[in-house]
Design a protein around this motif. Sequence first.
Motif, PDB file in Angstrom:
ATOM      1  N   ARG A 440       0.820  -1.212   0.000  1.00 35.12           N
ATOM      2  CA  ARG A 440       0.000   0.000   0.000  1.00 35.12           C
ATOM      3  C   ARG A 440       0.853   1.260   0.000  1.00 35.12           C
ATOM      4  N   LYS A 441       1.868   1.292   0.866  1.00 36.99           N
ATOM      5  CA  LYS A 441       2.697   2.487   0.995  1.00 36.99           C
ATOM      6  C   LYS A 441       3.383   2.837  -0.320  1.00 36.99           C
ATOM      7  N   LYS A 442       4.052   1.873  -0.916  1.00 36.87           N
ATOM      8  CA  LYS A 442       4.803   2.144  -2.135  1.00 36.87           C
ATOM      9  C   LYS A 442       3.878   2.486  -3.301  1.00 36.87           C
ATOM     10  N   THR A 443       2.681   1.849  -3.325  1.00 40.06           N
ATOM     11  CA  THR A 443       1.732   2.180  -4.386  1.00 40.06           C
ATOM     12  C   THR A 443       1.225   3.608  -4.234  1.00 40.06           C
ATOM     13  N   ALA A 444       0.926   3.993  -2.994  1.00 39.43           N
ATOM     14  CA  ALA A 444       0.481   5.372  -2.747  1.00 39.43           C
ATOM     15  C   ALA A 444       1.580   6.360  -3.105  1.00 39.43           C
ATOM     16  N   MET A 445       2.821   6.035  -2.749  1.00 41.46           N
ATOM     17  CA  MET A 445       3.935   6.915  -3.093  1.00 41.46           C
ATOM     18  C   MET A 445       4.128   6.997  -4.603  1.00 41.46           C
ATOM     19  N   LEU A 446       3.959   5.869  -5.281  1.00 36.64           N
ATOM     20  CA  LEU A 446       4.112   5.839  -6.739  1.00 36.64           C
ATOM     21  C   LEU A 446       3.107   6.768  -7.417  1.00 36.64           C
ATOM     22  N   PHE A 447       1.830   6.650  -7.036  1.00 33.22           N
ATOM     23  CA  PHE A 447       0.798   7.465  -7.671  1.00 33.22           C
ATOM     24  C   PHE A 447       0.955   8.948  -7.344  1.00 33.22           C
ATOM     25  N   HIS A 448       1.250   9.256  -6.093  1.00 34.17           N
ATOM     26  CA  HIS A 448       1.443  10.661  -5.734  1.00 34.17           C
ATOM     27  C   HIS A 448       2.686  11.229  -6.422  1.00 34.17           C
ATOM     28  N   GLY A 449       3.708  10.393  -6.581  1.00 32.47           N
ATOM     29  CA  GLY A 449       4.904  10.831  -7.287  1.00 32.47           C
ATOM     30  C   GLY A 449       4.606  11.122  -8.756  1.00 32.47           C
ATOM     31  N   ILE A 450       3.803  10.247  -9.385  1.00 35.22           N
ATOM     32  CA  ILE A 450       3.401  10.468 -10.788  1.00 35.22           C
ATOM     33  C   ILE A 450       2.606  11.768 -10.908  1.00 35.22           C
ATOM     34  N   TRP A 535       0.211  29.510 -13.810  1.00 35.98           N
ATOM     35  CA  TRP A 535       1.087  28.458 -13.314  1.00 35.98           C
ATOM     36  C   TRP A 535       0.781  28.052 -11.873  1.00 35.98           C
ATOM     37  N   ALA A 536       0.029  28.893 -11.151  1.00 32.53           N
ATOM     38  CA  ALA A 536      -0.135  28.698  -9.701  1.00 32.53           C
ATOM     39  C   ALA A 536      -0.887  27.417  -9.314  1.00 32.53           C
ATOM     40  N   PRO A 537      -2.063  27.105  -9.913  1.00 32.92           N
ATOM     41  CA  PRO A 537      -2.773  25.893  -9.486  1.00 32.92           C
ATOM     42  C   PRO A 537      -1.933  24.632  -9.611  1.00 32.92           C
ATOM     43  N   GLY A 538      -1.284  24.451 -10.773  1.00 30.09           N
ATOM     44  CA  GLY A 538      -0.455  23.259 -10.962  1.00 30.09           C
ATOM     45  C   GLY A 538       0.695  23.192  -9.984  1.00 30.09           C
ATOM     46  N   ALA A 539       1.280  24.362  -9.679  1.00 27.30           N
ATOM     47  CA  ALA A 539       2.388  24.398  -8.729  1.00 27.30           C
ATOM     48  C   ALA A 539       1.926  23.986  -7.332  1.00 27.30           C
ATOM     49  N   ILE A 540       0.753  24.478  -6.916  1.00 35.35           N
ATOM     50  CA  ILE A 540       0.210  24.129  -5.599  1.00 35.35           C
ATOM     51  C   ILE A 540      -0.146  22.649  -5.538  1.00 35.35           C
ATOM     52  N   PHE A 541      -0.849  22.166  -6.568  1.00 34.81           N
ATOM     53  CA  PHE A 541      -1.240  20.753  -6.595  1.00 34.81           C
ATOM     54  C   PHE A 541       0.004  19.854  -6.574  1.00 34.81           C
ATOM     55  N   GLY A 542       0.975  20.185  -7.418  1.00 30.52           N
ATOM     56  CA  GLY A 542       2.186  19.363  -7.499  1.00 30.52           C
ATOM     57  C   GLY A 542       2.978  19.363  -6.217  1.00 30.52           C
ATOM     58  N   ALA A 543       3.086  20.526  -5.559  1.00 30.30           N
ATOM     59  CA  ALA A 543       3.829  20.611  -4.304  1.00 30.30           C
ATOM     60  C   ALA A 543       3.158  19.787  -3.209  1.00 30.30           C
ATOM     61  N   CYS A 544       1.840  19.867  -3.140  1.00 28.17           N
ATOM     62  CA  CYS A 544       1.109  19.083  -2.135  1.00 28.17           C
ATOM     63  C   CYS A 544       1.308  17.587  -2.359  1.00 28.17           C
ATOM     64  N   CYS A 545       1.236  17.148  -3.621  1.00 30.12           N
ATOM     65  CA  CYS A 545       1.442  15.728  -3.935  1.00 30.12           C
ATOM     66  C   CYS A 545       2.862  15.292  -3.562  1.00 30.12           C
ATOM     67  N   LEU A 546       3.828  16.163  -3.768  1.00 30.69           N
ATOM     68  CA  LEU A 546       5.214  15.839  -3.423  1.00 30.69           C
ATOM     69  C   LEU A 546       5.378  15.684  -1.919  1.00 30.69           C
ATOM     70  N   ILE A 547       4.739  16.569  -1.135  1.00 32.82           N
ATOM     71  CA  ILE A 547       4.795  16.475   0.324  1.00 32.82           C
ATOM     72  C   ILE A 547       4.172  15.166   0.801  1.00 32.82           C
ATOM     73  N   VAL A 548       3.024  14.793   0.213  1.00 38.16           N
ATOM     74  CA  VAL A 548       2.359  13.536   0.581  1.00 38.16           C
ATOM     75  C   VAL A 548       3.266  12.354   0.291  1.00 38.16           C
ATOM     76  N   THR A 549       3.940  12.381  -0.850  1.00 38.88           N
ATOM     77  CA  THR A 549       4.838  11.282  -1.230  1.00 38.88           C
ATOM     78  C   THR A 549       5.892  11.039  -0.155  1.00 38.88           C
ATOM     79  N   ILE A 550       6.379  12.113   0.443  1.00 39.59           N
ATOM     80  CA  ILE A 550       7.416  12.001   1.478  1.00 39.59           C
ATOM     81  C   ILE A 550       6.829  11.552   2.814  1.00 39.59           C
ATOM     82  N   THR A 551       5.702  12.135   3.217  1.00 41.16           N
ATOM     83  CA  THR A 551       5.132  11.828   4.540  1.00 41.16           C
ATOM     84  C   THR A 551       4.578  10.415   4.635  1.00 41.16           C
ATOM     85  N   ILE A 552       4.237   9.803   3.514  1.00 40.55           N
ATOM     86  CA  ILE A 552       3.720   8.427   3.546  1.00 40.55           C
ATOM     87  C   ILE A 552       4.747   7.470   4.144  1.00 40.55           C
ATOM     88  N   LEU A 553       6.015   7.816   4.076  1.00 35.83           N
ATOM     89  CA  LEU A 553       7.069   6.958   4.624  1.00 35.83           C
ATOM     90  C   LEU A 553       6.843   6.663   6.101  1.00 35.83           C
TER      91      LEU A 553
END
Length: 581
Positions: A440-450, A535-553
Amino acid sequence: MADCGCLPRVAGGIEQAAEYVDEEEFKCDLNLTTNIRLVNVDNILYSLGSSGKYQITKYFFYYLTMMSASYHALVIAFIGQQNPQKCAAPPDLPVNQTDDVFGKCSILSQNETNVTSCIYGYQYDHPPDMSIVSEFDLVCDQAALSDLSQTLLNLGMAVGSSTLTLASDKYGRKPVCVLSHLGCLATGIGAAFAPNYAVFMVMRFVNGIVQQGTVLTAVTYAIEIFPKEKRRYCGFYGLLMWSVCVMSIAPIAYLTRMYSWRIVYLALTSASLYSLIQYWITDESIRWLVANNRFEETVRLVKKAARMNGVNVNEPLKLIYQKELLPIDSEKPTDKLLAVTLDTGEDEKNQKKALEAGVVETQVVHVEKYTLLDIFKSRRLAITLFIIWFMWFTNSLTYYGIFLTSSSLAGNIYLNFFLNALVEVPSAFIYWFTIDSIGRKKTAMLFHGIAAFGLIGATILRMYDDNDAASISATVFSLIGKLGISGSFNVIFIYTPEVFPTNIRNISFGTASTAARIGGMLAPFSSLLAANLPWAPGAIFGACCLIVTITILYLPETMGKELPQTMEDLNKLYDKKQGHA
């Protein structure tokens, strides 16, 4: 010593006795309170056939509610379409017989010195009843109201996810799901016949409440009906069903496009008619019954499932009764009953009855009743909950932010909507091949990373949006981000219930969904932000997804683990050697 005549006098011990015992025989005259929390539910499901006819059928019947949930959530894309307009001329003076200039939101007099609002109303390019925007005149200074109904829907979802899920944990999955689905039908019809916009908004708010009671309870049941090795079925078929349901909105809306928005809404609301027969074709969750010591109902459903799956009913019943029967001691002819009683005010009375009846062994089990506040007593579990909340917030903000933006692209709105839903299908297959192989963890990280990769890439390309190649590439990267966030949403629907004990599973699930609704309420503003800073919406969405990818650890892996019944089980997901956080 008194004899419990309803117990079988078999000298072969529990395995032989279980073949003869029946729930009516078992109850005896002692009226002992039976605690079946000690039963391993996954073992019962295995003995029934982990993915037999019963489980698949009930899973499908519950997941049919996804059609209703998706229709109510996304119908606004079509009933809230913009209808180009300009100020209407005086009723007794055609517009082509005046020198005044009738603009979208104002009238300019012939001397170009006097500007007034559209005092005679609006003239629309299409029939006013094509959408709520034109029928209720949600334009010009009232334009902000056109998105308010969707905001209120998400607010209602936040209320429903934090209240009806609590009711589901207390009263059961089935009654809450059925009643909520009936509420979807009633509020959908009410909104379609709303005489004014105020009534429409109230109906949408209430619809949001009951919609969450329907979908979250259905998802929880779907997860609980399968043992740990089969839970990926829930995510895979659930995402496919959701995608198909969302895609089907476009053709239904297209076929009814010549009628008023009310007909479109009624056509989509008709999916909720299923709620009228849902009570008779769905069952309660066996896992919930076990967790709440509903012994007779558990046995009844186990027998029903065994008949449908074509398995020997004695095997699952043996797993239930073995907690109550002890092998007969050949030197002591008296039968033994292990009286397992609840830790309630009736304990002393039950134990006294047991002893007077000749029950020679008594075990008192303390039944833990949790609240959400119990999670905050542990720093480890509190951090887990906050990460889960942020994960749901990010997924909803990003998913609906991308969805609402893509549905407003130039071109055929029906085709755009359909393709936007179609891109979710590949994520279901990626999920299928990863959720039980890498966890589950790695799959969640994979999708959020994508998702982070796609959205940040699209943001960078939009900074150079002065040529067709960059524009096309940005669109491709956005679709990659959409694929990632769709898959991650599916993972967290499965993953979240697996990290909370049974008696607070649905309320924890509900609070996570509440966090998602906050993201959903903010998502419509992404279009306004994009108008000023593309550019702002994509930047916010992408940054949030990146943070989630890290915290899932930080979170525990739940692949191959039975759903936790108690807080102690949850702690073991983190550290098998430590009993508490």
